[in-house]
Design a protein around this motif. Structure first.
Motif, PDB file in Angstrom:
ATOM      1  N   TRP A  83       0.838  -1.205   0.000  1.00  0.00           N
ATOM      2  CA  TRP A  83       0.000   0.000   0.000  1.00  0.00           C
ATOM      3  C   TRP A  83       0.868   1.248   0.000  1.00  0.00           C
ATOM      4  O   TRP A  83       0.582   2.221  -0.706  1.00  0.00           O
ATOM      5  N   SER A  86       2.283   1.782  -3.481  1.00  0.00           N
ATOM      6  CA  SER A  86       1.299   2.149  -4.496  1.00  0.00           C
ATOM      7  C   SER A  86       0.594   3.474  -4.188  1.00  0.00           C
ATOM      8  O   SER A  86       0.062   4.119  -5.083  1.00  0.00           O
ATOM      9  N   SER A  87       0.589   3.898  -2.918  1.00  0.00           N
ATOM     10  CA  SER A  87      -0.116   5.125  -2.551  1.00  0.00           C
ATOM     11  C   SER A  87       0.694   5.913  -1.528  1.00  0.00           C
ATOM     12  O   SER A  87       0.908   5.453  -0.402  1.00  0.00           O
ATOM     13  N   VAL A  90      -1.167   6.687   1.819  1.00  0.00           N
ATOM     14  CA  VAL A  90      -1.107   5.666   2.871  1.00  0.00           C
ATOM     15  C   VAL A  90       0.195   5.801   3.651  1.00  0.00           C
ATOM     16  O   VAL A  90       0.220   5.742   4.890  1.00  0.00           O
TER      17      VAL A  90
END
Length: 239
Positions: A83, A86-87, A90
Protein backbone atom coordinates in the motif's frame (compact mmCIF):
# COMPACT_ATOMS: atom_id res chain seq x y z
CA UNK A 1 -11.13 -28.60 16.30
CA UNK A 2 -14.00 -26.12 16.67
CA UNK A 3 -12.39 -24.71 19.79
CA UNK A 4 -9.10 -24.24 17.95
CA UNK A 5 -10.84 -22.38 15.12
CA UNK A 6 -12.49 -20.12 17.68
CA UNK A 7 -9.10 -19.45 19.30
CA UNK A 8 -7.58 -18.56 15.93
CA UNK A 9 -10.49 -16.23 15.13
CA UNK A 10 -10.08 -14.60 18.54
CA UNK A 11 -6.35 -14.05 17.95
CA UNK A 12 -6.95 -12.59 14.48
CA UNK A 13 -9.56 -10.26 15.94
CA UNK A 14 -7.08 -9.11 18.57
CA UNK A 15 -4.46 -8.37 15.89
CA UNK A 16 -6.93 -6.33 13.85
CA UNK A 17 -7.87 -4.23 16.88
CA UNK A 18 -4.51 -3.95 18.67
CA UNK A 19 -2.28 -2.86 15.76
CA UNK A 20 -4.28 0.30 14.97
CA UNK A 21 -4.20 1.11 18.68
CA UNK A 22 -0.43 0.60 18.80
CA UNK A 23 -0.08 2.79 15.69
CA UNK A 24 -2.03 5.66 17.27
CA UNK A 25 -0.14 5.40 20.56
CA UNK A 26 3.27 5.27 18.85
CA UNK A 27 2.47 8.33 16.73
CA UNK A 28 1.36 10.08 19.91
CA UNK A 29 4.64 9.13 21.60
CA UNK A 30 6.58 10.78 18.77
CA UNK A 31 9.73 10.14 16.77
CA UNK A 32 11.89 9.46 19.81
CA UNK A 33 9.95 6.26 20.47
CA UNK A 34 10.96 4.51 17.27
CA UNK A 35 14.71 5.03 17.04
CA UNK A 36 16.03 4.11 13.59
CA UNK A 37 13.04 2.03 12.44
CA UNK A 38 10.10 3.11 10.27
CA UNK A 39 7.11 3.37 12.57
CA UNK A 40 5.04 0.49 11.19
CA UNK A 41 8.03 -1.86 11.10
CA UNK A 42 8.64 -0.95 14.73
CA UNK A 43 5.07 -1.97 15.58
CA UNK A 44 5.42 -5.22 13.66
CA UNK A 45 8.61 -6.15 15.53
CA UNK A 46 7.01 -5.31 18.91
CA UNK A 47 3.92 -7.37 18.07
CA UNK A 48 5.89 -10.37 16.84
CA UNK A 49 8.12 -10.21 19.90
CA UNK A 50 5.08 -10.19 22.19
CA UNK A 51 3.48 -13.14 20.39
CA UNK A 52 6.63 -15.23 20.40
CA UNK A 53 7.49 -14.27 23.98
CA UNK A 54 4.06 -15.24 25.26
CA UNK A 55 4.12 -18.50 23.33
CA UNK A 56 7.53 -19.46 24.74
CA UNK A 57 6.93 -18.30 28.30
CA UNK A 58 3.46 -19.79 28.80
CA UNK A 59 3.28 -23.53 28.08
CA UNK A 60 -0.51 -23.46 28.32
CA UNK A 61 -0.78 -21.31 25.19
CA UNK A 62 -1.79 -23.25 22.11
CA UNK A 63 0.91 -23.14 19.43
CA UNK A 64 -1.55 -23.11 16.53
CA UNK A 65 -3.18 -19.75 17.35
CA UNK A 66 0.27 -18.26 17.96
CA UNK A 67 1.47 -19.50 14.60
CA UNK A 68 -1.65 -18.10 12.96
CA UNK A 69 -1.00 -14.76 14.63
CA UNK A 70 2.59 -14.66 13.36
CA UNK A 71 1.45 -15.46 9.82
CA UNK A 72 -1.28 -12.82 10.01
CA UNK A 73 1.17 -10.17 11.21
CA UNK A 74 3.62 -11.07 8.44
CA UNK A 75 0.91 -10.87 5.80
CA UNK A 76 -0.34 -7.56 7.19
CA UNK A 77 3.17 -6.12 7.02
CA UNK A 78 3.51 -7.16 3.37
CA UNK A 79 0.09 -5.72 2.57
CA UNK A 80 0.86 -2.38 4.20
CA UNK A 81 4.27 -2.27 2.49
CA UNK A 82 2.54 -2.69 -0.89
CA UNK A 83 0.00 0.00 0.00
CA UNK A 84 2.82 2.39 0.89
CA UNK A 85 4.49 1.78 -2.47
CA UNK A 86 1.30 2.15 -4.50
CA UNK A 87 -0.12 5.13 -2.55
CA UNK A 88 1.89 7.96 -1.00
CA UNK A 89 -1.21 8.97 0.98
CA UNK A 90 -1.11 5.67 2.87
CA UNK A 91 2.60 6.16 3.58
CA UNK A 92 1.98 9.61 5.02
CA UNK A 93 -0.82 8.39 7.26
CA UNK A 94 1.34 5.83 9.04
CA UNK A 95 4.57 7.76 9.43
CA UNK A 96 5.96 11.18 10.34
CA UNK A 97 6.84 14.12 8.15
CA UNK A 98 10.49 15.27 8.24
CA UNK A 99 10.98 18.18 10.62
CA UNK A 100 13.51 20.97 10.05
CA UNK A 101 15.16 21.78 13.40
CA UNK A 102 18.05 24.00 12.31
CA UNK A 103 18.10 26.51 9.44
CA UNK A 104 21.06 28.77 8.66
CA UNK A 105 22.61 27.98 12.04
CA UNK A 106 19.44 28.93 13.95
CA UNK A 107 17.50 26.46 16.08
CA UNK A 108 13.79 26.32 15.22
CA UNK A 109 12.35 26.21 18.72
CA UNK A 110 8.73 25.52 17.78
CA UNK A 111 9.68 22.59 15.54
CA UNK A 112 11.96 21.09 18.18
CA UNK A 113 9.24 21.27 20.83
CA UNK A 114 6.62 19.99 18.38
CA UNK A 115 8.46 16.66 17.99
CA UNK A 116 9.23 16.61 21.74
CA UNK A 117 13.00 16.72 21.38
CA UNK A 118 15.18 18.69 23.77
CA UNK A 119 18.06 20.95 22.80
CA UNK A 120 20.38 18.35 24.36
CA UNK A 121 19.02 15.68 21.97
CA UNK A 122 19.68 17.89 18.95
CA UNK A 123 23.18 18.89 20.11
CA UNK A 124 24.10 15.24 20.65
CA UNK A 125 22.80 14.26 17.21
CA UNK A 126 24.77 17.12 15.63
CA UNK A 127 27.96 15.96 17.35
CA UNK A 128 27.33 12.46 16.03
CA UNK A 129 27.39 14.09 12.57
CA UNK A 130 30.76 15.72 13.41
CA UNK A 131 29.13 19.13 13.87
CA UNK A 132 30.44 20.93 16.95
CA UNK A 133 29.35 24.41 15.90
CA UNK A 134 25.75 24.96 14.82
CA UNK A 135 26.86 27.94 12.68
CA UNK A 136 28.20 25.38 10.19
CA UNK A 137 24.71 24.01 9.52
CA UNK A 138 22.66 25.13 6.54
CA UNK A 139 19.76 22.74 7.26
CA UNK A 140 19.27 19.95 9.81
CA UNK A 141 16.24 17.67 9.54
CA UNK A 142 14.86 15.06 11.93
CA UNK A 143 13.67 12.32 9.60
CA UNK A 144 10.59 10.11 9.95
CA UNK A 145 12.65 7.43 11.72
CA UNK A 146 14.06 9.89 14.27
CA UNK A 147 17.52 10.17 12.67
CA UNK A 148 19.12 13.54 11.95
CA UNK A 149 20.21 14.58 8.45
CA UNK A 150 22.58 17.54 8.20
CA UNK A 151 23.47 19.77 5.27
CA UNK A 152 26.48 21.95 6.03
CA UNK A 153 26.91 25.40 4.57
CA UNK A 154 28.76 25.37 1.23
CA UNK A 155 31.84 27.12 2.61
CA UNK A 156 32.18 24.33 5.19
CA UNK A 157 32.26 21.59 2.54
CA UNK A 158 34.68 22.96 -0.04
CA UNK A 159 38.37 22.94 0.90
CA UNK A 160 39.65 21.43 4.12
CA UNK A 161 42.80 22.40 5.96
CA UNK A 162 44.32 19.05 4.98
CA UNK A 163 43.60 19.78 1.32
CA UNK A 164 45.78 22.91 1.32
CA UNK A 165 48.35 21.73 3.86
CA UNK A 166 47.36 24.04 6.69
CA UNK A 167 47.65 22.82 10.28
CA UNK A 168 44.53 24.33 11.74
CA UNK A 169 43.00 23.79 15.17
CA UNK A 170 39.48 22.39 15.29
CA UNK A 171 36.84 24.94 16.23
CA UNK A 172 34.43 23.83 18.93
CA UNK A 173 31.57 26.05 19.99
CA UNK A 174 30.73 25.52 23.66
CA UNK A 175 27.10 25.97 24.76
CA UNK A 176 27.14 28.96 27.10
CA UNK A 177 23.40 29.70 27.37
CA UNK A 178 20.62 27.13 27.05
CA UNK A 179 17.01 28.20 27.49
CA UNK A 180 18.02 31.35 29.36
CA UNK A 181 20.47 29.64 31.75
CA UNK A 182 24.06 30.87 31.70
CA UNK A 183 26.80 28.24 32.09
CA UNK A 184 29.36 29.98 34.30
CA UNK A 185 31.79 27.07 34.04
CA UNK A 186 32.12 27.67 30.28
CA UNK A 187 32.85 31.36 30.87
CA UNK A 188 35.48 30.47 33.47
CA UNK A 189 37.10 27.98 31.10
CA UNK A 190 37.46 30.76 28.51
CA UNK A 191 38.67 33.29 31.09
CA UNK A 192 35.72 35.65 30.69
CA UNK A 193 32.80 36.51 32.97
CA UNK A 194 29.08 37.21 32.76
CA UNK A 195 29.64 40.96 32.49
CA UNK A 196 31.71 40.37 29.36
CA UNK A 197 29.00 38.06 28.03
CA UNK A 198 26.22 40.60 28.60
CA UNK A 199 28.32 43.27 26.90
CA UNK A 200 28.78 41.08 23.83
CA UNK A 201 25.07 40.29 23.76
CA UNK A 202 24.22 43.98 24.06
CA UNK A 203 26.30 44.57 20.94
CA UNK A 204 23.85 42.22 19.20
CA UNK A 205 20.89 44.20 20.65
CA UNK A 206 20.07 41.38 23.07
CA UNK A 207 19.31 42.61 26.57
CA UNK A 208 17.13 39.80 27.94
CA UNK A 209 19.04 36.54 28.44
CA UNK A 210 15.80 34.70 29.20
CA UNK A 211 14.82 35.21 25.54
CA UNK A 212 17.87 33.20 24.38
CA UNK A 213 17.13 29.59 23.47
CA UNK A 214 20.75 28.70 22.71
CA UNK A 215 24.05 30.54 22.61
CA UNK A 216 27.51 29.16 21.97
CA UNK A 217 31.01 30.57 22.22
CA UNK A 218 34.24 29.46 20.56
CA UNK A 219 37.76 29.54 21.95
CA UNK A 220 38.24 32.65 19.81
CA UNK A 221 35.36 34.22 21.81
CA UNK A 222 32.96 34.35 18.87
CA UNK A 223 29.33 34.19 20.03
CA UNK A 224 26.41 32.66 18.15
CA UNK A 225 22.82 33.09 19.38
CA UNK A 226 19.42 31.50 18.66
CA UNK A 227 16.47 33.33 20.21
CA UNK A 228 13.28 31.77 21.56
CA UNK A 229 11.08 33.68 19.10
CA UNK A 230 13.39 33.54 16.07
CA UNK A 231 11.54 34.02 12.76
CA UNK A 232 13.15 32.32 9.79
CA UNK A 233 12.05 30.89 6.45
CA UNK A 234 11.98 27.07 6.55
CA UNK A 235 12.48 25.01 3.37
CA UNK A 236 9.45 22.82 2.50
CA UNK A 237 11.08 19.41 3.00
CA UNK A 238 8.64 16.51 2.58
CA UNK A 239 9.07 12.74 2.39
Amino acid sequence: MVETIKDIALVLGRIITILPLLLVITIFMGKRAIGELPIFDFLIIVTLGAIVGADIADPTINHIPSAAAILAVGLLQRLVARWKISSRKVGRLITFEPTVVVQNGIFLVKNIKKIRYSIDNILQMLREKDVFDVKEVETAVVEANGALSVLKKPEKNTVTAADIGINKHSLIAFPVIIEGEVYSSVLSHLNVDEIWLRTKLAEEDIDDISNIFFASITQQLDIHVSLQDETITVPPIKH
